[in-house]
Write a protein that holds these residues in place. Structure first.
Motif, short mmCIF file in Angstrom:
data_model
loop_
_atom_site.label_atom_id
_atom_site.label_comp_id
_atom_site.label_asym_id
_atom_site.label_seq_id
_atom_site.Cartn_x
_atom_site.Cartn_y
_atom_site.Cartn_z
N SER A 172 0.83 -1.20 0.00
CA SER A 172 0.00 0.00 0.00
C SER A 172 0.86 1.25 0.00
O SER A 172 0.35 2.36 0.05
CB SER A 172 -0.89 0.01 1.25
OG SER A 172 -0.09 0.12 2.42
N LYS A 173 2.18 1.07 -0.05
CA LYS A 173 3.09 2.20 0.12
C LYS A 173 3.43 2.92 -1.18
O LYS A 173 3.69 4.11 -1.18
CB LYS A 173 4.37 1.72 0.81
CG LYS A 173 4.18 1.40 2.31
CD LYS A 173 5.48 0.98 2.93
CE LYS A 173 5.48 0.95 4.45
NZ LYS A 173 4.26 0.66 5.15
N PHE A 174 3.44 2.20 -2.29
CA PHE A 174 3.90 2.78 -3.55
C PHE A 174 2.96 2.39 -4.69
O PHE A 174 2.29 1.35 -4.64
CB PHE A 174 5.33 2.31 -3.85
CG PHE A 174 6.29 2.67 -2.73
CD1 PHE A 174 6.69 3.97 -2.53
CD2 PHE A 174 6.76 1.68 -1.88
CE1 PHE A 174 7.55 4.30 -1.49
CE2 PHE A 174 7.63 2.00 -0.84
CZ PHE A 174 8.02 3.31 -0.66
N PRO A 175 2.91 3.21 -5.77
CA PRO A 175 1.90 3.01 -6.81
C PRO A 175 2.13 1.83 -7.75
O PRO A 175 1.18 1.33 -8.35
CB PRO A 175 1.94 4.33 -7.60
CG PRO A 175 3.29 4.91 -7.33
CD PRO A 175 3.64 4.49 -5.93
N LYS A 176 3.37 1.37 -7.91
CA LYS A 176 3.62 0.30 -8.87
C LYS A 176 2.73 -0.90 -8.56
O LYS A 176 2.69 -1.40 -7.43
CB LYS A 176 5.09 -0.12 -8.85
CG LYS A 176 5.40 -1.19 -9.89
CD LYS A 176 6.87 -1.58 -9.85
CE LYS A 176 7.16 -2.67 -10.88
NZ LYS A 176 8.57 -3.12 -10.84
N LEU A 177 2.03 -1.38 -9.56
CA LEU A 177 1.07 -2.47 -9.38
C LEU A 177 1.78 -3.82 -9.52
O LEU A 177 2.51 -4.06 -10.48
CB LEU A 177 -0.04 -2.36 -10.42
CG LEU A 177 -1.35 -3.09 -10.12
CD1 LEU A 177 -1.99 -2.54 -8.85
CD2 LEU A 177 -2.31 -2.94 -11.30
N GLU A 178 1.55 -4.67 -8.55
CA GLU A 178 2.16 -6.00 -8.56
C GLU A 178 1.60 -6.85 -9.70
O GLU A 178 0.51 -6.60 -10.21
CB GLU A 178 1.90 -6.71 -7.22
CG GLU A 178 2.67 -6.16 -6.05
CD GLU A 178 2.06 -4.91 -5.43
OE1 GLU A 178 2.59 -4.42 -4.42
OE2 GLU A 178 1.04 -4.41 -5.96
N ASP A 179 2.35 -7.87 -10.08
CA ASP A 179 1.91 -8.81 -11.11
C ASP A 179 0.97 -9.85 -10.48
O ASP A 179 1.34 -10.52 -9.51
CB ASP A 179 3.13 -9.51 -11.72
CG ASP A 179 2.74 -10.51 -12.79
OD1 ASP A 179 2.52 -10.08 -13.93
OD2 ASP A 179 2.65 -11.71 -12.46
#
Length: 414
Positions: A336-343
């Motif tokens: 929840s800390k950073f915008p990069k979306l996980e795969d």
């Protein structure tokens, strides 16, 4: 005995959600006395209505108010108890030597030359006032769905949302202070007396919320996770004022928490072990759960553990072998800390890997182990007013990803 279900749901979140800028600014204006509480209320209520819709649109069933009624995640439980005082509001302030300098959050604050928010200690005997500061949050949530739905608190075949309320850690205003410094001389002579009165107040709080219809609560607790931190443990060991070893203090906390958590059998209670979630997406501590897993899972009287597993700082899934068959773990694999979306594929594989450790420890199949697991972001999106380093749309995508992972692993389950 089997693990409870619905709650927890397969797709969970930890409670706090990014606040609209208008709400944040207005709350600060109220604090500065340039705006009134009456001006804040309609803005707050509209924001809560909107964020409830977002959760429903994302397929989340453990509906919270995003903690929009609070400035920070722990709320105002301790501040509203008889006997507790915010000594930072006193003329002349207070002596900073009361803090454990090696407590992870305190250490971070002091490094930044600031002090922890709300310095609150017991200056008299602690007791509950009979009025809950959390209850208004729940009562407003109940107005957002028809009464015919919220009377049956648990999710039914029609997927009625189940409200979740996040609660203060019992040790929130104990761990950060040095030995016997959570209370002033004359208020208590030892921790056992202090713990006993806090436990009575906590039990009263849970009874009030239960009577109002709440059946799903989550305790937000950074302090137990600090016992995973080698740096904290080293600091503890070197502190000559401590009258307990770290292991003994952990045992004392678990006993204390269990007294606080006495509740009705159908009141689902979980605990989130947080490693810090401060402004700018900062975390405070690191360390695998191995140090505390056996005691945490077997001795603590909660049904569900919300664990952070988004980065290597939390270690591997091996401690899940200790999970008893009647308890659940919610895997916080999405940050929840950073915008990069996980795969999504990678996250599904991580859930299966975690299930394999649960299966090994319980001598069951992967499929059976999966029945005790769920998935979530690793922490809230806004433990404090300003929130983490991502945007509202990033948060929505994260919640939808959690839902998608859950749908792939547990198709058709809320």
């Amino acid at each position: 005995m089997t693990a409870p279900r619905n709650p927890p749901f397969r797709a969970e979140h930890i409670g706090s959600l990014l606040r609209p800028e208008e709400l944040v600014k207005k709350r600060y204006a109220v604090a500065e006395k340039s705006a009134s509480q009456e001006e804040l209320k309609p803005i707050e209520q509209k924001a809560i209505r909107d964020i409830v819709k977002v959760q429903q649109e994302c397929g989340i069933h453990s509906i919270t108010n995003g903690e929009y009624s609070r400035h920070q995640f722990w709320g105002t439980f301790f501040e509203t108890l008889n006997g507790m005082e915010e000594i930072n509001l006193r003329e002349g302030g207070y002596d900073q030597s009361i803090f454990r300098a090696y407590a992870p959050d305190v250490k971070s604050f002091m490094h930044a030359k600031t002090v922890p928010n709300q310095v609150t200690v017991a200056t008299g005997k602690i007791s509950h006032t009979g009025t809950s500061s959390f209850l208004p949050e729940f009562e407003f949530l109940k107005t957002l769905v028809p009464e015919s739905q919220w009377k049956d608190i648990k999710v039914s075949e029609t997927s009625i949302p189940d409200f979740k309320l996040t609660l203060t850690s019992p040790s929130w205003y104990h761990f950060r202070y040095g030995p016997k410094k959570a209370y002033v001389a004359g208020a208590y002579t030892n921790d056992d007396e202090y713990f006993a009165d806090v436990a009575k107040a906590y039990q009263t709080e849970l009874k009030i919320l239960y009577a109002a219809g709440l059946r799903n609560a989550q305790v937000d607790d950074p302090n137990l996770a600090y016992f995973c931190s080698e740096a904290m443990l080293e600091g503890w060991k070197n502190d000559k004022e401590n009258f307990h070893s770290a292991d003994e203090q952990l045992d004392a906390y678990i006993k204390f928490y269990n007294a606080c958590f006495e509740r009705a059998e159908d009141f689902h209670l979980g605990i989130h072990l947080c490693r810090g979630n401060y402004m700018g997406s900062k975390h405070f501590s690191e360390g695998a759960y191995d140090n505390i897993a056996a005691k945490l899972f077997n001795n603590l009287n909660v049904s569900t553990y919300y664990l952070e597993y988004d980065t290597p700082r939390a270690g591997g899934f091996e401690p899940l072998k200790q999970l008893p068959k009647h308890k659940n773990v919610v895997l916080g694999v999405v940050t929840s800390k950073f915008p990069k979306l996980e795969d999504q594929k990678e996250m599904v594989e991580r859930v299966y890997k975690a299930a394999d450790y649960v299966a090994e420890g319980s001598n069951v199949s992967r499929q059976e182990a999966l029945q005790r697991l769920s998935v979530s972001p690793q922490c809230g999106f806004a433990s404090h007013a300003e929130g983490n380093s991502l945007e509202h749309e990033d948060m929505r995508k994260k919640l939808m990803l959690v839902r998608a992972i859950a749908d792939e692993v547990w198709p058709g389950q809320p």
